[in-house]
Design a protein around this motif. Structure first.
Motif, PDB file in Angstrom:
ATOM      1  N   ILE A   1       0.874  -1.471  -0.346  1.00  0.00           N
ATOM      2  CA  ILE A   1      -0.288  -0.016   0.056  1.00  0.00           C
ATOM      3  C   ILE A   1       0.772   0.983   0.477  1.00  0.00           C
ATOM      4  CG2 ILE A   1      -1.749   1.142   1.617  1.00  0.00           C
ATOM      5  CD1 ILE A   1      -3.431  -1.263   2.282  1.00  0.00           C
ATOM      6  N   GLY A   2       0.375   2.858  -0.948  1.00  0.00           N
ATOM      7  CA  GLY A   2       1.287   3.741  -0.923  1.00  0.00           C
ATOM      8  C   GLY A   2       0.152   4.801  -0.601  1.00  0.00           C
ATOM      9  N   LEU A   3       1.129   5.364   0.257  1.00  0.00           N
ATOM     10  CA  LEU A   3       0.301   6.392   0.268  1.00  0.00           C
ATOM     11  C   LEU A   3       0.891   8.195   0.533  1.00  0.00           C
ATOM     12  CD1 LEU A   3       0.016   5.894   4.226  1.00  0.00           C
ATOM     13  CD2 LEU A   3      -2.085   5.152   2.599  1.00  0.00           C
ATOM     14  N   GLU A   4       0.215   8.819  -0.744  1.00  0.00           N
ATOM     15  CA  GLU A   4       0.958   9.720  -1.460  1.00  0.00           C
ATOM     16  C   GLU A   4       1.286  11.610  -0.420  1.00  0.00           C
ATOM     17  OE1 GLU A   4       1.724   9.193  -4.836  1.00  0.00           O
ATOM     18  OE2 GLU A   4       2.946  11.002  -5.002  1.00  0.00           O
ATOM     19  N   VAL A   5       1.915  11.970  -0.209  1.00  0.00           N
ATOM     20  CA  VAL A   5       2.152  13.249   0.949  1.00  0.00           C
ATOM     21  C   VAL A   5       1.780  14.218  -0.038  1.00  0.00           C
ATOM     22  CG1 VAL A   5       2.578  14.217   2.663  1.00  0.00           C
ATOM     23  CG2 VAL A   5       2.952  11.789   2.850  1.00  0.00           C
ATOM     24  N   VAL A   6       0.937  15.203   0.212  1.00  0.00           N
ATOM     25  CA  VAL A   6       1.015  16.354  -0.885  1.00  0.00           C
ATOM     26  C   VAL A   6       0.800  18.055   0.482  1.00  0.00           C
ATOM     27  CG1 VAL A   6       0.227  15.263  -3.200  1.00  0.00           C
ATOM     28  CG2 VAL A   6      -1.273  16.168  -0.885  1.00  0.00           C
ATOM     29  N   LYS A   7       1.417  18.601  -0.595  1.00  0.00           N
ATOM     30  CA  LYS A   7       1.039  19.834   0.287  1.00  0.00           C
ATOM     31  C   LYS A   7      -0.293  20.252   0.646  1.00  0.00           C
ATOM     32  CE  LYS A   7       5.697  21.136   0.272  1.00  0.00           C
ATOM     33  NZ  LYS A   7       6.770  22.028  -0.395  1.00  0.00           N
ATOM     34  N   ASP A   8      -1.098  19.959  -1.409  1.00  0.00           N
ATOM     35  CA  ASP A   8      -2.753  20.034  -1.007  1.00  0.00           C
ATOM     36  C   ASP A   8      -3.358  19.344  -1.742  1.00  0.00           C
ATOM     37  OD1 ASP A   8      -3.845  22.051  -3.054  1.00  0.00           O
ATOM     38  OD2 ASP A   8      -1.610  23.017  -3.087  1.00  0.00           O
ATOM     39  N   ARG A   9      -4.155  19.138  -1.456  1.00  0.00           N
ATOM     40  CA  ARG A   9      -4.931  17.730  -2.397  1.00  0.00           C
ATOM     41  C   ARG A   9      -4.893  17.998  -3.928  1.00  0.00           C
ATOM     42  NH1 ARG A   9      -7.734  14.057   1.215  1.00  0.00           N
ATOM     43  NH2 ARG A   9      -9.424  13.977  -0.233  1.00  0.00           N
ATOM     44  N   GLU A  10      -4.961  19.068  -4.325  1.00  0.00           N
ATOM     45  CA  GLU A  10      -6.088  20.353  -5.479  1.00  0.00           C
ATOM     46  C   GLU A  10      -4.473  19.292  -6.535  1.00  0.00           C
ATOM     47  OE1 GLU A  10      -9.312  20.345  -6.283  1.00  0.00           O
ATOM     48  OE2 GLU A  10      -9.294  20.160  -4.156  1.00  0.00           O
ATOM     49  N   ALA A  11      -3.429  20.888  -6.213  1.00  0.00           N
ATOM     50  CA  ALA A  11      -2.512  20.771  -6.971  1.00  0.00           C
ATOM     51  C   ALA A  11      -1.486  19.344  -6.939  1.00  0.00           C
ATOM     52  CB  ALA A  11      -1.350  22.141  -6.425  1.00  0.00           C
ATOM     53  N   HIS A  12      -1.827  18.178  -5.953  1.00  0.00           N
ATOM     54  CA  HIS A  12      -0.968  17.224  -6.092  1.00  0.00           C
ATOM     55  C   HIS A  12       0.774  17.515  -6.314  1.00  0.00           C
ATOM     56  CE1 HIS A  12      -3.974  14.404  -8.985  1.00  0.00           C
ATOM     57  NE2 HIS A  12      -4.018  15.184  -7.772  1.00  0.00           N
ATOM     58  N   GLU A  13       1.217  18.511  -5.255  1.00  0.00           N
ATOM     59  CA  GLU A  13       2.185  18.929  -5.142  1.00  0.00           C
ATOM     60  C   GLU A  13       3.002  17.932  -3.756  1.00  0.00           C
ATOM     61  OE1 GLU A  13       4.598  22.875  -3.970  1.00  0.00           O
ATOM     62  OE2 GLU A  13       2.941  23.038  -4.621  1.00  0.00           O
ATOM     63  N   PRO A  14       3.841  17.256  -3.764  1.00  0.00           N
ATOM     64  CA  PRO A  14       5.076  17.104  -2.796  1.00  0.00           C
ATOM     65  C   PRO A  14       5.005  16.929  -1.897  1.00  0.00           C
ATOM     66  CG  PRO A  14       6.081  16.974  -5.873  1.00  0.00           C
ATOM     67  CD  PRO A  14       4.612  17.717  -5.383  1.00  0.00           C
ATOM     68  N   ASP A  15       5.397  16.617  -0.616  1.00  0.00           N
ATOM     69  CA  ASP A  15       5.472  16.912   0.036  1.00  0.00           C
ATOM     70  C   ASP A  15       6.563  16.329   1.159  1.00  0.00           C
ATOM     71  OD1 ASP A  15       5.871  18.896   2.929  1.00  0.00           O
ATOM     72  OD2 ASP A  15       3.146  18.710   2.689  1.00  0.00           O
ATOM     73  N   PRO A  16       7.964  16.233   1.018  1.00  0.00           N
ATOM     74  CA  PRO A  16       8.524  15.711   1.563  1.00  0.00           C
ATOM     75  C   PRO A  16       9.244  15.763   2.683  1.00  0.00           C
ATOM     76  CG  PRO A  16       9.926  16.787  -0.942  1.00  0.00           C
ATOM     77  CD  PRO A  16       8.356  17.460  -0.471  1.00  0.00           C
ATOM     78  N   GLU A  17       8.966  16.990   3.617  1.00  0.00           N
ATOM     79  CA  GLU A  17       9.311  17.376   4.654  1.00  0.00           C
ATOM     80  C   GLU A  17       8.260  16.943   5.176  1.00  0.00           C
ATOM     81  OE1 GLU A  17       9.511  19.831   1.955  1.00  0.00           O
ATOM     82  OE2 GLU A  17      11.326  20.279   2.160  1.00  0.00           O
ATOM     83  N   ARG A  18       7.526  16.563   4.842  1.00  0.00           N
ATOM     84  CA  ARG A  18       6.229  16.607   6.069  1.00  0.00           C
ATOM     85  C   ARG A  18       5.808  14.887   5.999  1.00  0.00           C
ATOM     86  NH1 ARG A  18       1.629  19.074   7.628  1.00  0.00           N
ATOM     87  NH2 ARG A  18       1.457  20.985   6.384  1.00  0.00           N
ATOM     88  N   THR A  19       6.196  14.079   4.375  1.00  0.00           N
ATOM     89  CA  THR A  19       6.235  12.588   4.288  1.00  0.00           C
ATOM     90  C   THR A  19       7.829  12.518   5.453  1.00  0.00           C
ATOM     91  OG1 THR A  19       5.836  12.873   2.263  1.00  0.00           O
ATOM     92  CG2 THR A  19       6.514  10.502   2.832  1.00  0.00           C
ATOM     93  N   ALA A  20       8.826  13.251   5.201  1.00  0.00           N
ATOM     94  CA  ALA A  20       9.459  12.837   6.562  1.00  0.00           C
ATOM     95  C   ALA A  20       9.394  12.976   7.927  1.00  0.00           C
ATOM     96  CB  ALA A  20      11.100  13.596   6.387  1.00  0.00           C
ATOM     97  N   ALA A  21       8.291  13.783   8.651  1.00  0.00           N
ATOM     98  CA  ALA A  21       7.798  13.623   9.844  1.00  0.00           C
ATOM     99  C   ALA A  21       6.858  12.689   9.541  1.00  0.00           C
ATOM    100  CB  ALA A  21       7.238  15.556   9.756  1.00  0.00           C
TER     101      ALA A  21
END
Ligand SMILES: Cc1ncc(COP(=O)(O)O)c(C=O)c1O
Length: 435
Positions: free
Chosen positions: A368-388
């Motif tokens: 299973i994969g969970l994609e972490v984004v800055k906001d759901r509209e833009a799909h912009e990836p959020d590496p810092e939040r993923t690490a956190a």
């Protein structure tokens, strides 16, 4: 989950011994406070300071039958008392047993085996075999592909960063992988159909620049790429195009295979059989085992001594592999992966439906994969939040993986023997942390 212990004195002491001795380049200390593994059992890890963790990643998707499964351990002990090393040039009974087991679980028609120690070398071998069998050189593969990090396999990796420090050039015709969530190039169309259309055009157009390909290499579910399940019909389309182009179809099932996706092989979901398939990770039951499986005509291309390596047919690895396959079948772990995985996916999709920073929840079986984004509209990836998220989960006693082209996919690939209550408890923690 996390059992009591505080402080890192013992863990730090181990790190302090390793740090000055290890050459740079490994990932050991990318986390300044790495989890120092001291003991494993089933789905649990204990660190050097006695903290206990629930591992929902299975050590990079290796502990498919669980850590230190008693039957695998017993097979290793018995083999160790009989014979550990056997030269790869010499036949042995345990090798016969392993081949028979592998062919029994292989997709129909893949009837021969070549052993490898790592997934990377299995892929190198499979590509070279495809080249030898077809008399062609060109490899077609896709963005996000991960087939290993040796000099001979990293050439086909999607991420160029993997090659840069090694100064190894890419060696494939890359096409965009049809990621249903992240294919902006498809502009809202079906990325599977578009990728197939592009490849067909390149095969048909005599001026496309594409040489006649030796093979098309693909992971039926991309693992390192972020547990990306391509659209229905994509693998079947590749089968058709490989046949049309006279190329061999090579599936890398090293991460997505061996029950992980809820079928023995992920390609079974689409009813597609490749010409060559590489396997690894879980099949060794925790020991270093990988292999190429293939069609007899392709697998009998080479004359004797085209390939070898000292530990190819190591008796200990083979015995562990035999036991791991027996456990997977007798404990019906593939079915378990399908059942628990479907439940887990539904819970996560429901529980994260309104989570502002989770853009996509996907998978098959216990993968299973969970994609972490800055906001759901833009799909912009959020590496810092993923690490956190990953760090907080670890602090709460739950280990998950991290992958994806931007490092923003939280990956779950627990042992298929995971206790249902443990899985539920792990999912509860994930839902709490991610919302
Ligand atoms: C799909 C896939 N192929 C190949 C490999 C490389 O295997 P190894 O690390 O055993 O060389 C990996 C490792 O993560 C993988 O996930």
């Amino acid at each position: 989950m996390s059992a009591g212990a505080t402080g890192r004195a013992a863990s730090d002491a181990v790190c302090d011994r390793i740090r000055p001795l290890e050459g740079t380049g490994m990932r050991t200390f990318t986390d300044p406070e790495p989890l120092v593994w001291a003991r494993t059992e089933g789905t649990r890890i204990w660190d050097e300071d006695g903290r206990e963790y629930l591992d929902l990643y299975a050590g990079f998707a290796v502990a498919t039958v669980g850590y230190c499964h008693p039957r695998v351990t017993q097979a290793i002990v018995e083999q160790a008392q009989t014979m550990t090393h056997c030269p790869s040039a010499a036949p042995s009974r345990v090798r016969a047993e392993l081949y028979e087991r592998l062919v029994e679980i292989a997709p129909e028609g893949l009837e021969r085996v070549l052993l490898a120690v790592t997934g990377s070398t299995a892929n190198e071998m499979a590509v070279q075999l495809a080249r030898a069998a077809t008399g062609r050189q060109t490899v077609v593969t896709f963005s996000g592909t991960y087939v290993g990090r040796t000099v001979g396999s990293v050439r086909y990796a999607g991420k160029r960063a993997y090659r840069e420090q090694l100064a190894v050039p890419g060696d494939a015709q890359f096409l965009p992988f049809p990621d249903p969530y992240r294919s902006p190039w498809a502009q809202g169309g079906d990325p599977g159909e578009l990728a197939l259309g592009l490849l067909e055009e390149m095969i048909d157009d005599p001026a496309s620049g594409l040489e006649r390909p030796a093979c098309i290499v693909v992971e039926p579910i991309q693992g390192n790429g972020g547990v990306v399940v391509p659209p229905a019909g994509f693998l079947a389309g590749l089968r058709r195009l490989a046949d049309k182009a006279g190329a061999l179809l090579l599936f890398d099932e090293i991460q997505c295979g061996f029950g992980r996706s809820g079928r023995m092989w992920a390609c079974e979901h689409e009813g597609v059989v490749p010409d060559l398939m590489t396997i690894g990770k879980g099949i060794g039951g925790g020991l270093a085992l990988a292999a190429v499986l293939g069609r007899p005509d392709v697998m009998t291309t080479w004359k004797p001594d085209a390939i070898t390596s000292t530990f190819l047919a190591n008796a200990l690895n083979a015995a562990a592999g035999v036991a791991a396959i027996d456990v997977l079948r007798e404990e019906r772990l593939v079915e378990r992966s399908a059942r628990l995985g479907a439940r887990a996916l539904a819970r996560l999709q429901e529980g994260l439906a309104d989570a502002p920073h989770i853009g996509h929840v996907r998978g098959r079986g216990l993968f299973i994969g969970l994609e972490v984004v800055k906001d759901r509209e833009a799909h912009e990836p959020d590496p810092e939040r993923t690490a956190a998220f990953v760090r907080t989960l670890r602090e709460r006693g739950v280990i998950v993986g991290r992958g994806g082209r931007f490092g923003t996919v939280i990956k779950l690939s627990p042992a298929l023997v995971i206790d249902e209550d443990d899985l539920d408890a792990g999912l509860n923690t994930i839902l709490e942390v991610l919302t």
